[in-house]
Design a protein around this motif. Sequence first.
Motif, PDB file in Angstrom:
ATOM      1  N   LEU A  94      -3.527 -14.302  -8.141  1.00 51.71           N
ATOM      2  CA  LEU A  94      -3.623 -14.712  -6.728  1.00 51.71           C
ATOM      3  C   LEU A  94      -2.403 -14.229  -5.950  1.00 51.71           C
ATOM      4  CD1 LEU A  94      -4.909 -18.381  -7.082  1.00 51.71           C
ATOM      5  CD2 LEU A  94      -6.149 -16.438  -6.120  1.00 51.71           C
ATOM      6  N   GLU A  95      -1.235 -14.405  -6.549  1.00 52.01           N
ATOM      7  CA  GLU A  95       0.001 -13.978  -5.903  1.00 52.01           C
ATOM      8  C   GLU A  95       0.013 -12.456  -5.716  1.00 52.01           C
ATOM      9  OE1 GLU A  95       4.696 -14.448  -6.854  1.00 52.01           O
ATOM     10  OE2 GLU A  95       3.390 -15.932  -7.804  1.00 52.01           O
ATOM     11  N   ALA A  96      -0.520 -11.737  -6.705  1.00 55.32           N
ATOM     12  CA  ALA A  96      -0.552 -10.271  -6.635  1.00 55.32           C
ATOM     13  C   ALA A  96      -1.449  -9.790  -5.495  1.00 55.32           C
ATOM     14  CB  ALA A  96      -1.024  -9.686  -7.958  1.00 55.32           C
ATOM     15  N   ARG A  97      -2.520 -10.525  -5.231  1.00 53.28           N
ATOM     16  CA  ARG A  97      -3.414 -10.139  -4.137  1.00 53.28           C
ATOM     17  C   ARG A  97      -2.658 -10.217  -2.801  1.00 53.28           C
ATOM     18  NH1 ARG A  97      -8.738 -13.459  -3.696  1.00 53.28           N
ATOM     19  NH2 ARG A  97      -8.931 -12.761  -5.833  1.00 53.28           N
ATOM     20  N   ASP A  98      -1.902 -11.306  -2.614  1.00 54.33           N
ATOM     21  CA  ASP A  98      -1.106 -11.438  -1.387  1.00 54.33           C
ATOM     22  C   ASP A  98      -0.058 -10.331  -1.312  1.00 54.33           C
ATOM     23  OD1 ASP A  98      -2.537 -13.681  -0.719  1.00 54.33           O
ATOM     24  OD2 ASP A  98      -1.003 -15.099  -1.388  1.00 54.33           O
ATOM     25  N   ARG A  99       0.593 -10.068  -2.438  1.00 59.74           N
ATOM     26  CA  ARG A  99       1.641  -9.034  -2.458  1.00 59.74           C
ATOM     27  C   ARG A  99       1.060  -7.653  -2.148  1.00 59.74           C
ATOM     28  NH1 ARG A  99       6.634  -8.410  -4.982  1.00 59.74           N
ATOM     29  NH2 ARG A  99       6.794 -10.634  -4.598  1.00 59.74           N
ATOM     30  N   TRP A 156      -1.260  -6.886  -0.102  1.00 56.79           N
ATOM     31  CA  TRP A 156      -1.392  -6.718   1.349  1.00 56.79           C
ATOM     32  C   TRP A 156      -0.033  -6.629   2.036  1.00 56.79           C
ATOM     33  CZ3 TRP A 156      -5.626  -4.595   2.343  1.00 56.79           C
ATOM     34  CH2 TRP A 156      -6.790  -4.928   1.649  1.00 56.79           C
ATOM     35  N   GLN A 157       1.034  -7.159   1.416  1.00 57.07           N
ATOM     36  CA  GLN A 157       2.380  -6.964   1.966  1.00 57.07           C
ATOM     37  C   GLN A 157       2.824  -5.517   1.746  1.00 57.07           C
ATOM     38  OE1 GLN A 157       4.996  -9.781   0.043  1.00 57.07           O
ATOM     39  NE2 GLN A 157       3.862 -11.534   0.816  1.00 57.07           N
ATOM     40  N   MET A 192      -9.782 -13.690   2.334  1.00 55.27           N
ATOM     41  CA  MET A 192     -11.090 -13.058   2.125  1.00 55.27           C
ATOM     42  C   MET A 192     -10.982 -11.573   1.789  1.00 55.27           C
ATOM     43  SD  MET A 192     -13.345 -14.846   5.107  1.00 55.27           S
ATOM     44  CE  MET A 192     -14.850 -13.989   4.659  1.00 55.27           C
ATOM     45  N   ARG A 193      -9.804 -11.002   1.979  1.00 54.61           N
ATOM     46  CA  ARG A 193      -9.632  -9.567   1.706  1.00 54.61           C
ATOM     47  C   ARG A 193      -9.534  -9.316   0.213  1.00 54.61           C
ATOM     48  NH1 ARG A 193      -4.486  -9.238   5.137  1.00 54.61           N
ATOM     49  NH2 ARG A 193      -5.313  -9.816   7.159  1.00 54.61           N
ATOM     50  N   GLN A 194     -10.274  -8.330  -0.255  1.00 52.10           N
ATOM     51  CA  GLN A 194     -10.176  -7.904  -1.655  1.00 52.10           C
ATOM     52  C   GLN A 194      -9.443  -6.568  -1.696  1.00 52.10           C
ATOM     53  OE1 GLN A 194     -10.963  -9.303  -4.570  1.00 52.10           O
ATOM     54  NE2 GLN A 194     -11.577 -11.136  -3.481  1.00 52.10           N
ATOM     55  N   PRO A 195      -8.366  -6.455  -2.463  1.00 51.77           N
ATOM     56  CA  PRO A 195      -7.721  -5.147  -2.573  1.00 51.77           C
ATOM     57  C   PRO A 195      -8.728  -4.105  -3.060  1.00 51.77           C
ATOM     58  CG  PRO A 195      -6.316  -6.837  -3.504  1.00 51.77           C
ATOM     59  CD  PRO A 195      -7.647  -7.485  -3.218  1.00 51.77           C
ATOM     60  N   ASP A 243      -3.363  -4.877 -11.328  1.00 56.48           N
ATOM     61  CA  ASP A 243      -2.634  -5.254 -12.545  1.00 56.48           C
ATOM     62  C   ASP A 243      -1.176  -4.793 -12.500  1.00 56.48           C
ATOM     63  OD1 ASP A 243      -5.182  -5.781 -14.716  1.00 56.48           O
ATOM     64  OD2 ASP A 243      -5.559  -4.522 -12.985  1.00 56.48           O
ATOM     65  N   ASP A 244      -0.919  -3.660 -11.835  1.00 58.60           N
ATOM     66  CA  ASP A 244       0.463  -3.174 -11.717  1.00 58.60           C
ATOM     67  C   ASP A 244       1.297  -4.111 -10.844  1.00 58.60           C
ATOM     68  OD1 ASP A 244      -1.157  -2.353  -9.539  1.00 58.60           O
ATOM     69  OD2 ASP A 244       0.172  -0.678  -9.074  1.00 58.60           O
ATOM     70  N   ILE A 245       0.666  -4.703  -9.841  1.00 65.88           N
ATOM     71  CA  ILE A 245       1.397  -5.637  -8.973  1.00 65.88           C
ATOM     72  C   ILE A 245       1.665  -6.933  -9.737  1.00 65.88           C
ATOM     73  CG2 ILE A 245       1.315  -6.908  -6.786  1.00 65.88           C
ATOM     74  CD1 ILE A 245      -0.240  -4.456  -5.658  1.00 65.88           C
ATOM     75  N   VAL A 246       0.727  -7.327 -10.603  1.00 72.37           N
ATOM     76  CA  VAL A 246       0.991  -8.472 -11.481  1.00 72.37           C
ATOM     77  C   VAL A 246       2.213  -8.161 -12.349  1.00 72.37           C
ATOM     78  CG1 VAL A 246       0.119  -9.859 -13.411  1.00 72.37           C
ATOM     79  CG2 VAL A 246      -1.407  -9.299 -11.498  1.00 72.37           C
ATOM     80  N   ALA A 247       2.303  -6.940 -12.864  1.00 69.05           N
ATOM     81  CA  ALA A 247       3.449  -6.545 -13.698  1.00 69.05           C
ATOM     82  C   ALA A 247       4.756  -6.653 -12.910  1.00 69.05           C
ATOM     83  CB  ALA A 247       3.253  -5.125 -14.236  1.00 69.05           C
ATOM     84  N   ILE A 248       4.726  -6.271 -11.633  1.00 73.04           N
ATOM     85  CA  ILE A 248       5.910  -6.398 -10.763  1.00 73.04           C
ATOM     86  C   ILE A 248       6.290  -7.880 -10.645  1.00 73.04           C
ATOM     87  CG2 ILE A 248       6.737  -6.186  -8.364  1.00 73.04           C
ATOM     88  CD1 ILE A 248       4.879  -3.660  -8.151  1.00 73.04           C
TER      89      ILE A 248
END
Length: 148
Positions: A96-101, A103-104, A119-122, A127-132
């Motif tokens: 969930l946090e990665a989805r927000d990130r 869009w940042q 409501m936005r889906q990347p 998965d790479d943003i989760v790794a970050i």
Amino acid sequence: MIVSEFSPTQPVILGFDPGKDKCGLAVMGLDRQLYYHQVVPSPEAIANINKLRQKFPISMLVMGNQTTAKRWKQQLQQELIEALNIVLVDERYSTLEARDRYWQMYPPKGITKLLPQGMRQPPRPIDDIVAILLIERYLNRLTESVNG
């Protein structure tokens, strides 16, 4: 995707978000400078990690502690060319946090901007943003224990 062209002089941390089909990889310095992030097919993850270790002074690998962590940790310890210190961090809510990130990092354009962020889906795997985020969680834990 290589973010910074110059090579870090300080040791860096490899973030690893393993999955059944794809894995997220990220390389970040202790100063939180992001050098690399990419989503790769799971069967190619270890080969990619070995390549990244030739390119960057990786001091440790940080990965989530959920579902497949134990199996992946074992596989990494067996298959990596050189041993690497592996640290597990809490990965709850990281998707969930990665989805927000996402869009940042990649602000929405056009009609996507009109949708509420929830409501936005990347448009690609994150998965790479989760790794970050896993690296950042590890670094936050370090600074909390120093400052706490």
